[in-house]
Write a protein that holds these residues in place. Structure first.
Motif, PDB file in Angstrom:
ATOM      1  N   VAL A 345     -10.712  25.189  -6.553  1.00  0.00           N
ATOM      2  CA  VAL A 345      -9.781  25.892  -5.665  1.00  0.00           C
ATOM      3  C   VAL A 345     -10.552  26.770  -4.684  1.00  0.00           C
ATOM      4  CG1 VAL A 345      -7.915  27.601  -5.597  1.00  0.00           C
ATOM      5  CG2 VAL A 345      -7.913  25.817  -7.347  1.00  0.00           C
ATOM      6  N   ALA A 346     -11.616  27.443  -5.149  1.00  0.00           N
ATOM      7  CA  ALA A 346     -12.418  28.291  -4.253  1.00  0.00           C
ATOM      8  C   ALA A 346     -13.038  27.467  -3.132  1.00  0.00           C
ATOM      9  CB  ALA A 346     -13.494  29.017  -5.053  1.00  0.00           C
ATOM     10  N   LEU A 347     -13.506  26.266  -3.444  1.00  0.00           N
ATOM     11  CA  LEU A 347     -14.083  25.400  -2.411  1.00  0.00           C
ATOM     12  C   LEU A 347     -13.018  24.942  -1.416  1.00  0.00           C
ATOM     13  CD1 LEU A 347     -16.539  23.246  -4.543  1.00  0.00           C
ATOM     14  CD2 LEU A 347     -17.144  24.873  -2.759  1.00  0.00           C
ATOM     15  N   LYS A 348     -11.821  24.683  -1.911  1.00  0.00           N
ATOM     16  CA  LYS A 348     -10.743  24.304  -1.002  1.00  0.00           C
ATOM     17  C   LYS A 348     -10.431  25.443  -0.038  1.00  0.00           C
ATOM     18  CE  LYS A 348      -5.911  22.812  -0.822  1.00  0.00           C
ATOM     19  NZ  LYS A 348      -4.661  22.572  -1.587  1.00  0.00           N
ATOM     20  N   VAL A 349     -10.402  26.686  -0.560  1.00  0.00           N
ATOM     21  CA  VAL A 349     -10.157  27.846   0.295  1.00  0.00           C
ATOM     22  C   VAL A 349     -11.279  28.003   1.315  1.00  0.00           C
ATOM     23  CG1 VAL A 349     -10.009  30.378   0.302  1.00  0.00           C
ATOM     24  CG2 VAL A 349      -8.716  29.055  -1.384  1.00  0.00           C
ATOM     25  N   PHE A 350     -12.524  27.775   0.888  1.00  0.00           N
ATOM     26  CA  PHE A 350     -13.663  27.838   1.815  1.00  0.00           C
ATOM     27  C   PHE A 350     -13.459  26.848   2.966  1.00  0.00           C
ATOM     28  CE2 PHE A 350     -17.759  25.971   3.098  1.00  0.00           C
ATOM     29  CZ  PHE A 350     -18.404  27.103   3.581  1.00  0.00           C
ATOM     30  N   ASP A 351     -13.045  25.633   2.639  1.00  0.00           N
ATOM     31  CA  ASP A 351     -12.822  24.620   3.684  1.00  0.00           C
ATOM     32  C   ASP A 351     -11.654  25.004   4.583  1.00  0.00           C
ATOM     33  OD1 ASP A 351     -14.912  23.108   2.670  1.00  0.00           O
ATOM     34  OD2 ASP A 351     -13.621  21.885   1.388  1.00  0.00           O
ATOM     35  N   GLU A 352     -10.598  25.577   3.992  1.00  0.00           N
ATOM     36  CA  GLU A 352      -9.455  26.007   4.798  1.00  0.00           C
ATOM     37  C   GLU A 352      -9.853  27.106   5.784  1.00  0.00           C
ATOM     38  OE1 GLU A 352      -5.685  25.086   4.385  1.00  0.00           O
ATOM     39  OE2 GLU A 352      -7.089  23.427   4.193  1.00  0.00           O
ATOM     40  N   ARG A 353     -10.753  27.970   5.351  1.00  0.00           N
ATOM     41  CA  ARG A 353     -11.203  29.079   6.206  1.00  0.00           C
ATOM     42  C   ARG A 353     -11.975  28.580   7.430  1.00  0.00           C
ATOM     43  NH1 ARG A 353     -15.616  32.942   5.752  1.00  0.00           N
ATOM     44  NH2 ARG A 353     -14.945  35.006   6.466  1.00  0.00           N
ATOM     45  N   ARG A 354     -12.529  27.369   7.328  1.00  0.00           N
ATOM     46  CA  ARG A 354     -13.307  26.790   8.428  1.00  0.00           C
ATOM     47  C   ARG A 354     -12.481  25.817   9.269  1.00  0.00           C
ATOM     48  NH1 ARG A 354     -18.153  23.812   6.189  1.00  0.00           N
ATOM     49  NH2 ARG A 354     -19.270  24.507   8.044  1.00  0.00           N
ATOM     50  N   LYS A 355     -11.218  25.667   8.949  1.00  0.00           N
ATOM     51  CA  LYS A 355     -10.376  24.665   9.594  1.00  0.00           C
ATOM     52  C   LYS A 355     -10.156  24.985  11.066  1.00  0.00           C
ATOM     53  CE  LYS A 355      -6.784  23.120   7.360  1.00  0.00           C
ATOM     54  NZ  LYS A 355      -5.457  23.109   6.722  1.00  0.00           N
ATOM     55  N   ARG A 419       4.936  30.198  10.043  1.00  0.00           N
ATOM     56  CA  ARG A 419       5.118  28.859  10.610  1.00  0.00           C
ATOM     57  C   ARG A 419       3.764  28.132  10.675  1.00  0.00           C
ATOM     58  NH1 ARG A 419       9.006  31.279  10.015  1.00  0.00           N
ATOM     59  NH2 ARG A 419       8.643  30.261   8.011  1.00  0.00           N
ATOM     60  N   LEU A 420       2.694  28.855  11.003  1.00  0.00           N
ATOM     61  CA  LEU A 420       1.360  28.232  11.033  1.00  0.00           C
ATOM     62  C   LEU A 420       0.955  27.769   9.638  1.00  0.00           C
ATOM     63  CD1 LEU A 420      -0.719  30.536  13.440  1.00  0.00           C
ATOM     64  CD2 LEU A 420       0.547  28.446  13.976  1.00  0.00           C
ATOM     65  N   ARG A 421       1.245  28.582   8.639  1.00  0.00           N
ATOM     66  CA  ARG A 421       0.879  28.212   7.260  1.00  0.00           C
ATOM     67  C   ARG A 421       1.678  26.998   6.799  1.00  0.00           C
ATOM     68  NH1 ARG A 421      -2.515  31.739   5.057  1.00  0.00           N
ATOM     69  NH2 ARG A 421      -2.603  33.859   5.884  1.00  0.00           N
ATOM     70  N   GLU A 422       2.957  26.956   7.155  1.00  0.00           N
ATOM     71  CA  GLU A 422       3.782  25.801   6.782  1.00  0.00           C
ATOM     72  C   GLU A 422       3.230  24.516   7.392  1.00  0.00           C
ATOM     73  OE1 GLU A 422       7.709  26.605   8.091  1.00  0.00           O
ATOM     74  OE2 GLU A 422       8.135  28.092   6.524  1.00  0.00           O
ATOM     75  N   ALA A 423       2.738  24.598   8.615  1.00  0.00           N
ATOM     76  CA  ALA A 423       2.288  23.404   9.328  1.00  0.00           C
ATOM     77  C   ALA A 423       0.852  23.008   8.994  1.00  0.00           C
ATOM     78  CB  ALA A 423       2.416  23.624  10.837  1.00  0.00           C
ATOM     79  N   PHE A 424      -0.017  23.999   8.783  1.00  0.00           N
ATOM     80  CA  PHE A 424      -1.451  23.688   8.706  1.00  0.00           C
ATOM     81  C   PHE A 424      -2.129  24.140   7.414  1.00  0.00           C
ATOM     82  CE2 PHE A 424      -0.453  24.484  13.274  1.00  0.00           C
ATOM     83  CZ  PHE A 424      -0.524  23.165  13.687  1.00  0.00           C
ATOM     84  N   GLY A 425      -1.405  24.800   6.533  1.00  0.00           N
ATOM     85  CA  GLY A 425      -2.004  25.189   5.262  1.00  0.00           C
ATOM     86  C   GLY A 425      -2.602  26.584   5.297  1.00  0.00           C
ATOM     87  N   PHE A 426      -3.926  26.654   5.330  1.00  0.00           N
ATOM     88  CA  PHE A 426      -4.666  27.919   5.295  1.00  0.00           C
ATOM     89  C   PHE A 426      -4.389  28.696   4.015  1.00  0.00           C
ATOM     90  CE2 PHE A 426      -4.465  27.193   9.956  1.00  0.00           C
ATOM     91  CZ  PHE A 426      -5.825  27.149  10.202  1.00  0.00           C
ATOM     92  N   GLU A 427      -4.250  27.984   2.888  1.00  0.00           N
ATOM     93  CA  GLU A 427      -4.009  28.658   1.616  1.00  0.00           C
ATOM     94  C   GLU A 427      -5.200  29.544   1.262  1.00  0.00           C
ATOM     95  OE1 GLU A 427      -2.358  27.542  -2.834  1.00  0.00           O
ATOM     96  OE2 GLU A 427      -3.761  26.169  -1.871  1.00  0.00           O
ATOM     97  N   GLY A 428      -4.897  30.781   0.895  1.00  0.00           N
ATOM     98  CA  GLY A 428      -5.940  31.715   0.482  1.00  0.00           C
ATOM     99  C   GLY A 428      -6.726  32.330   1.618  1.00  0.00           C
ATOM    100  N   VAL A 429      -6.301  32.098   2.869  1.00  0.00           N
ATOM    101  CA  VAL A 429      -7.092  32.516   4.026  1.00  0.00           C
ATOM    102  C   VAL A 429      -6.292  33.497   4.885  1.00  0.00           C
ATOM    103  CG1 VAL A 429      -8.308  31.751   6.097  1.00  0.00           C
ATOM    104  CG2 VAL A 429      -8.269  30.287   4.053  1.00  0.00           C
TER     105      VAL A 429
END
Length: 438
Positions: A345-355, A419-429
Motif C-alpha cells: 500500500v505504501a508503494l501504491k501511495v508513492f506512485d500516486e504521489r508522482r501521478k 471530484r479530482l479524487r473520484e476521477a483520478f485516485g490520489f489515495e493517501g496523497v
C-alpha cells in the motif's frame, strides 16, 4: 541534513534565539521560566547552507524537585542527537551554578559547542560577556536574540562548524518510507519483520552523529522488483527517565523522519485506537505534503466480531475529519499478518504521489464539476473557472485559472478536490489546489 540544538537553563532566551534564526514566531516568549510548551523544530538557511534547528526550551519538568535532573538528562540526550550545540547563557546574570554544571557535561561532547552570550544588547553588556570564556569553550559570541545584534558572525561560525554534507546520489525512483507512531506501537517490530523476511538489505547508509541507519531492501522479483528505503526512526539509545524528555525527543525523531521521507506509515495501537498524538503526526505529514498510510497494528490482540474492522475504520476516519483519503491497513507486526500488505500500500501511495494527469482529462472533470455545482458568486459577480492544469507532482499541485481567485472559498476547494479524487485516485496523497487570476 545537519541538526543544530539550542540548550541551556530556562529563561536565557533560547526560544527568542530560535525565532530569530528561523524567522518564525512559533515559540511562546515570556519572562517566566518554562513557558515553551511544545517541541520546536525549524530550518535555517545561511550563506547557501541549510540546517535543522531544535529548541529544547520545552524540557522544563513539571515538578521542581526534578528540575536539575531533567536539565542534565536533556543535555546528555542532545549530545546523542545534534551535530552542533548552541549553549545559551545570559549576560545579565553571568555564570550560574547550573550554567557551570551544563558546561561540565558539554565539555565531554565530540561535537562543536558554541557559547551564545545572549542579551548583549549594548557595548557594555558585550564586554561583560567575556566572563563566559571561563566556561572553557573555544567559541563564544555575544549577541542579542531580540534585536539581532551579532547574529551574522555567529551564524558564520555555526555554518563553519557543520559537518560536510554526505554526497548521496539522487534516486527519485526509490521510495523513502518511514514508520512513525507513539513509543511501543510496533515500528521497529514491523521494520524488522519486513527486513527479516526479505533478507535482502542492499546497503546501510550512515547518518548523523547518532549513527542513524536507513535500511535499503529489494522486494519482488525480475522486472517487477523494486528497491525501498526504510527511513530510520530508531528509539533513543540512552534511556530517558523524565517523561517530558521522552516526548520531546520522540517528536524530534518523528519530525526529522517525516522531513526526509516520501511516504509516512503511521502505526496506531489497535487496542487503543487513534489518539491525539497519532492525529498530530498525520496533520504534520499532510502539512509537509507527504504520502500517508495508517496501520492499525496489534490487530491480533483485538477481540473481533463480524464488522469490527469496518467499525474501527469508520471511527478512525471520523476522528481524522478532513484527512479522510488515507488508506488503512490492519496488521500485526508480531505475527507478520499483512506486513507485506503495508509495503504494498505504501508503494501504491508513492506512485500516486508522482501521478501526472493529462490537461485535457483534467479539464473534462473540472468542467463537469463546475456544471454540476458552480462556484458561489463574489459581490454579485459570478466566478468563472476558465481551465485547470497540474503544474507539479511529488507532491501534486493543481492550478485553477479564474476571474476572481480570491472568491473561491475553502468549501468549494474541498468540493473540487473530492471530484479530482473520484476521477483520478490520489489515495493517501495530499493535494494542493491553487487559484490564479486569468
Amino acid at each position: 541534513m545537519a541538526l543544530v540544538a539550542i540548550v541551556g537553563r530556562p529563561n536565557v532566551g533560547k526560544s527568542t534565539l530560535f525565532n530569530r534564526l528561523t524567522e518564525e514566531r512559533r515559540a511562546i516568549v515570556d519572562d517566566q521560566p518554562g513557558v515553551t510548551r511544545d517541541r520546536l523544530f525549524g530550518t535555517v538557511e545561511w550563506t547557501g547552507r541549510t540546517f535543522d534547528l531544535v529548541d529544547t526550551g520545552g524540557l522544563v519538568p513539571r515538578s521542581a524537585e526534578r528540575f536539575d535532573a531533567a536539565i542534565r538528562e536533556q543535555v546528555m540526550l542532545t549530545l546523542e542527537e545534534a551535530d552542533v550545540i548552541l549553549f545559551v547563557v545570559d549576560t545579565l546574570t553571568g555564570i550560574s551554578d547550573l550554567d557551570a554544571e551544563v558546561a561540565g557535561l558539554l565539555r565531554r561532547a565530540k561535537q562543536p559547542v558554541i557559547v551564545v552570550a545572549n542579551k548583549a544588547d549594548n557595548t557594555a553588556r558585550a564586554l561583560d560577556a567575556s566572563e563566559f570564556w571561563g566556561l572553557g569553550f573555544e567559541q563564544m559570541f555575544p549577541l542579542s536574540a531580540v534585536n539581532g545584534t551579532g547574529t551574522g558572525d555567529f551564524l558564520d561560525a555555526v555554518v563553519a562548524a557543520l559537518p560536510e554534507e554526505p554526497e548521496r546520489e539522487e534516486e527519485p525512483d526509490v521510495p523513502r518510507i518511514a514508520f512513525l507512531g507513539r513509543p511501543n506501537v510496533g515500528k521497529s517490530s514491523l521494520a524488522n519483520k519486513l527486513l527479516g523476511r526479505t533478507r535482502s538489505i542492499v546497503t546501510e547508509v550512515a547518518g548523523t552523529t547518532r549513527d542513524a541507519v536507513d535500511a535499503r531492501l529489494r522486494i519482488g522479483e525480475g522486472e517487477d522488483a523494486r528497491e525501498v528505503v526504510l527511513v530510520d526512526t530508531a528509539g533513543l539509545r540512552k534511556k530517558a527517565r523524565v517523561r517530558e524528555n521522552v516526548e520531546f525527543y520522540s517528536t524530534l525523531r518523528t519530525e526529522r523522519a517525516l522531513q526526509s521521507c516520501d511516504v509516512a506509515v503511521v502505526l496506531i495501537d489497535g487496542e487503543r485506537g487513534l489518539e491525539s498524538q497519532d492525529a498530530r503526526v498525520l496533520r504534520e505529514a499532510e502539512a509537509m505534503k507527504k504520502g500517508m498510510v495508517i496501520v492499525v497494528n496489534k490487530w491480533d490482540l483485538v477481540e473481533k466480531e463480524t464488522n469490527t474492522a469496518r467499525d474501527v475504520d469508520r471511527m478512525i476516519r471520523e476522528k481524522m475529519g478532513l484527512i479522510d483519503f488515507v488508506p488503512i491497513v490492519f496488521a500485526s507486526a508480531l505475527t507478520g499478518q499483512r506486513a507485506e500488505k503495508v509495503l504494498e500500500v505504501a508503494l501504491k501511495v508513492f506512485d500516486e504521489r508522482r501521478k501526472r494527469v493529462q490537461t485535457a482529462k483534467l479539464n473534462e472533470v473540472v468542467e463537469a464539476a463546475v456544471r454540476r455545482q458552480p462556484p458561489p458568486s463574489l459581490n454579485g459577480q459570478y466566478i468563472k473557472i476558465k481551465y485547470a492544469s497540474q503544474v507539479r507532482d511529488e507532491p501534486p499541485v493543481f492550478a485553477f485559472f479564474c476571474n476572481q481567485p480570491q472568491g473561491v472559498k475553502e468549501s468549494y476547494r474541498r468540493y473540487l478536490e473530492n471530484r479530482l479524487r473520484e476521477a483520478f485516485g490520489f489515495e493517501g496523497v495530499p493535494l494542493t489546489l491553487s487559484f490564479k487570476r486569468k
